[in-house]
Design an enzyme around this catalytic site. Structure first.
Site, PDB file in Angstrom:
ATOM      1  N   HIS A  82      27.212 -10.199  13.481  1.00 15.29           N
ATOM      2  CA  HIS A  82      26.291  -9.341  12.209  1.00 15.29           C
ATOM      3  C   HIS A  82      27.730 -10.218  11.583  1.00 15.29           C
ATOM      4  O   HIS A  82      28.909 -10.134  12.040  1.00 15.29           O
ATOM      5  CB  HIS A  82      26.575  -7.650  12.456  1.00 15.29           C
ATOM      6  CG  HIS A  82      26.240  -7.483  11.041  1.00 15.29           C
ATOM      7  ND1 HIS A  82      24.230  -7.390  10.984  1.00 15.29           N
ATOM      8  CD2 HIS A  82      26.449  -7.437  10.357  1.00 15.29           C
ATOM      9  CE1 HIS A  82      23.828  -7.263   9.936  1.00 15.29           C
ATOM     10  NE2 HIS A  82      24.970  -6.268   9.260  1.00 15.29           N
ATOM     11  N   ASP A 161      20.243   3.785   7.907  1.00 10.11           N
ATOM     12  CA  ASP A 161      20.905   3.164   7.292  1.00 10.11           C
ATOM     13  C   ASP A 161      20.390   2.152   6.309  1.00 10.11           C
ATOM     14  O   ASP A 161      20.710   2.115   5.351  1.00 10.11           O
ATOM     15  CB  ASP A 161      21.498   2.363   8.530  1.00 10.11           C
ATOM     16  CG  ASP A 161      22.312   0.461   7.640  1.00 10.11           C
ATOM     17  OD1 ASP A 161      23.583   1.411   7.134  1.00 10.11           O
ATOM     18  OD2 ASP A 161      21.855  -0.201   7.999  1.00 10.11           O
ATOM     19  N   ARG A 168      24.112   2.388  -1.660  1.00 11.68           N
ATOM     20  CA  ARG A 168      24.983   1.913  -1.593  1.00 11.68           C
ATOM     21  C   ARG A 168      24.889   0.645  -2.876  1.00 11.68           C
ATOM     22  O   ARG A 168      25.799   0.837  -3.918  1.00 11.68           O
ATOM     23  CB  ARG A 168      25.855   2.024  -0.802  1.00 11.68           C
ATOM     24  CG  ARG A 168      26.320   2.797   0.317  1.00 11.68           C
ATOM     25  CD  ARG A 168      26.476   2.454   1.819  1.00 11.68           C
ATOM     26  NE  ARG A 168      27.643   1.675   1.753  1.00 11.68           N
ATOM     27  CZ  ARG A 168      27.953   0.237   2.862  1.00 11.68           C
ATOM     28  NH1 ARG A 168      26.861   0.031   3.653  1.00 11.68           N
ATOM     29  NH2 ARG A 168      28.651  -0.143   2.586  1.00 11.68           N
ATOM     30  N   SER A 183      27.874   1.590   8.516  1.00 11.31           N
ATOM     31  CA  SER A 183      26.271   0.975   8.671  1.00 11.31           C
ATOM     32  C   SER A 183      26.336  -0.674   9.581  1.00 11.31           C
ATOM     33  O   SER A 183      25.261  -0.184   9.825  1.00 11.31           O
ATOM     34  CB  SER A 183      26.220   0.081   7.311  1.00 11.31           C
ATOM     35  OG  SER A 183      25.297  -0.697   7.279  1.00 11.31           O
ATOM     36  N   LYS A 187      23.892   0.164  13.565  1.00  6.60           N
ATOM     37  CA  LYS A 187      22.595  -1.097  13.651  1.00  6.60           C
ATOM     38  C   LYS A 187      22.775  -2.452  15.229  1.00  6.60           C
ATOM     39  O   LYS A 187      21.801  -1.716  15.778  1.00  6.60           O
ATOM     40  CB  LYS A 187      22.595  -2.130  12.307  1.00  6.60           C
ATOM     41  CG  LYS A 187      21.865  -1.096  11.230  1.00  6.60           C
ATOM     42  CD  LYS A 187      20.952  -2.137  10.518  1.00  6.60           C
ATOM     43  CE  LYS A 187      22.679  -3.194   9.679  1.00  6.60           C
ATOM     44  NZ  LYS A 187      23.151  -2.710   8.533  1.00  6.60           N
TER      45      LYS A 187
HETATM   46  N1  URA Z   1      26.195  -5.443   5.831  1.00  2.17           N
HETATM   47  C1  URA Z   1      25.879  -4.222   6.518  1.00  2.17           C
HETATM   48  O1  URA Z   1      24.759  -4.290   7.437  1.00  2.17           O
HETATM   49  N2  URA Z   1      26.388  -3.046   5.368  1.00  2.17           N
HETATM   50  C2  URA Z   1      27.235  -3.318   4.899  1.00  2.17           C
HETATM   51  O2  URA Z   1      26.957  -2.342   4.443  1.00  2.17           O
HETATM   52  C3  URA Z   1      27.452  -4.228   4.704  1.00  2.17           C
HETATM   53  C4  URA Z   1      27.157  -6.042   5.135  1.00  2.17           C
END
Ligand code: URA
Length: 435
Positions: A82, A161, A168, A183, A187
């Site tokens: 990620h 989220d 956000r 966040s 996930k």
């Molecule tokens: N990617 C995400 O999943 N969350 C964030 O807050 C920033 C980038």
């Protein structure tokens, strides 16, 4: 307990208890707490920060807002990566098929464009028919069939989220270490992959502009993942220059296909293969990082990564011909504006955030949550930081259909490239590895 008191406490720089964090997140997810109170809570976190214990508790309750996937019945290795977000960052499109083609399951839950950064889901949806809205049973089905899945957030996996992320984006509370950390990690914990590799970006086009903040974020995310028993690594990588040759949606898919075919070698392919190698190595499918790099490269040379991409596109409803002839399948913009070098010299700086905003203004991203994306729009880069240019040479091109914001985009692009007489260096792509 009242949301007001929790917001007040955080605003007063005090540490919240696990129960207080659970109360506000749980009730926001259920619709009992309104957006305006959650917005104030997010802003309080933005300014007051959170202790490591608070970040862990927040991540935990967000992960548990839905199901926690258990992929152990597969019996084989599972790995995901990620990114904290960047411009031209299409690495997931390349990494997932390379790694899945080695037999490792890649359960990848990605995001949409956030602020000036692009999103993997938006890019994939430029492929006609491609569906990212799978539920959990389809997600598992994809993994069983192709060993990879590229989906969006579902109502079942870390649903809170999705709500907090959108809020956000609209309340200027994205650039916060506790909020990015919770966040991403909520996930990733919920999605169930054993190995997790993080790409923490730093520089003008990243949410973490300073190296110090990027390192802190990388360390906190790896520590949280380890607490959940995950096999963690993070790379701190450059986002002072956009990645690859373009920023947009269909144009990034086209580039990914050419990389998977072995036709393009650039910083995007280099970074993608390094991440793929790390996932292969950490999943114990290679004895050394060098051997893992060789495996990743082989999956491109022998066509297996491209075949895996084709299979995954077909499985998720997209037109698999995109893997053979992307130009015949992907949407194309009707209009373009060339950006020319105002003088000869070397490109010393690319204002990467501004380039991301310019790309968004072509229609490739959303200015507001409700905006529809123009999948064919975006920006092409012909020259990047460190390259020599001659006066009048085309250095970039804006692709678009709607002229609504194009004048602003053009101004941003013209001012985004700083050209100097002295030779300029390209920033180092991988700055540090945190394990
Ligand atoms: N990617 C995400 O999943 N969350 C964030 O807050 C920033 C980038």
């Amino acid at each position: 307990m009242r949301a007001y008191d929790i917001i007040f406490k955080k605003r007063s720089l005090q540490e919240l208890t696990k129960k207080e964090i659970e109360f506000i997140v749980y009730n926001y997810n259920n619709g009992e707490i309104a957006d305006y109170q959650m917005s104030a809570f997010l802003m309080a976190i933005y300014f007051a920060g959170m202790s490591d214990t608070e970040i862990f508790d927040l991540t935990n309750v967000m992960a548990k807002s839905g199901d926690i996937m258990d992929l152990s019945s597969y019996g084989g290795a599972t790995a995901d990566k990620h990114s904290t977000g960047g411009v031209g960052d299409g690495t997931s499109l390349i990494i997932a098929p390379v790694v899945a083609s080695t037999g490792i399951w890649v359960p990848m839950m990605s995001g949409r464009g956030l602020g000036h950064t692009g999103g993997t889901l938006d890019k994939l949806e430029s492929i006609p028919g491609f569906r990212t809205d799978a539920d959990v049973s389809e997600f598992i089905g994809y993994l069983k069939y192709a060993g990879m899945a590229l989906i969006g957030q579902t109502q079942e996996i870390a649903p809170v989220d999705k709500k907090m992320y959108a809020l956000r984006d609209a309340t200027a509370t994205v650039e916060s270490i506790p909020l990015i950390c919770s966040s991403i990690m909520s996930k990733k914990i919920a999605e169930g992959s054993q190995t997790l590799v993080l790409d923490v970006k730093t520089g003008s086009g990243a949410f973490m502009k300073s190296y110090k903040d990027a390192k802190e974020l990388a360390q906190k995310m790896t520590a949280i993942g380890k607490k959940f028993g995950r096999n963690m690594s993070a790379l701190i990588t450059d986002m002072d220059t956009p990645l690859g040759n373009c920023a947009g949606n269909s144009i990034e898919i086209r580039q990914a296909v050419e990389i998977l075919k072995g036709n393009i070698q650039n910083d995007l392919s280099e970074l993608s293969l390094e991440f793929a190698a790390m996932m292969i190595f950490k999943s114990k499918k290679a004895e050394t990082m060098e051997a893992a790099r060789q495996t990743a490269q082989n999956q491109i040379s022998n066509g297996k990564a491209l075949e895996k991409f084709r299979q995954a596109i077909r499985m998720q409803g997209g037109n698999p011909a995109v893997a053979d002839n992307p130009d015949a399948v992907l949407p194309k913009a009707k209009k373009s504006i060339k950006i020319k070098a105002p003088k000869s010299g070397y490109i010393a700086v690319m204002r990467t955030r501004d380039i991301g905003i310019a790309s968004m203004m072509t229609g490739a991203g959303r200015r507001k949550k409700e905006d529809r994306i123009d999948h064919s729009a975006g920006v092409l880069f012909f020259k990047k930081t460190g390259d020599e240019v001659s006066e009048g040479e085309t250095i970039a091109e804006l692709l678009y259909n709607s002229s609504e914001n194009i004048d602003e985009a053009e101004i941003l692009m013209r001012e985004a490239f700083i050209i100097t007489e002295s030779k300029a260096e390209r920033p180092q792509l991988i700055k540090e590895v945190i394990s």
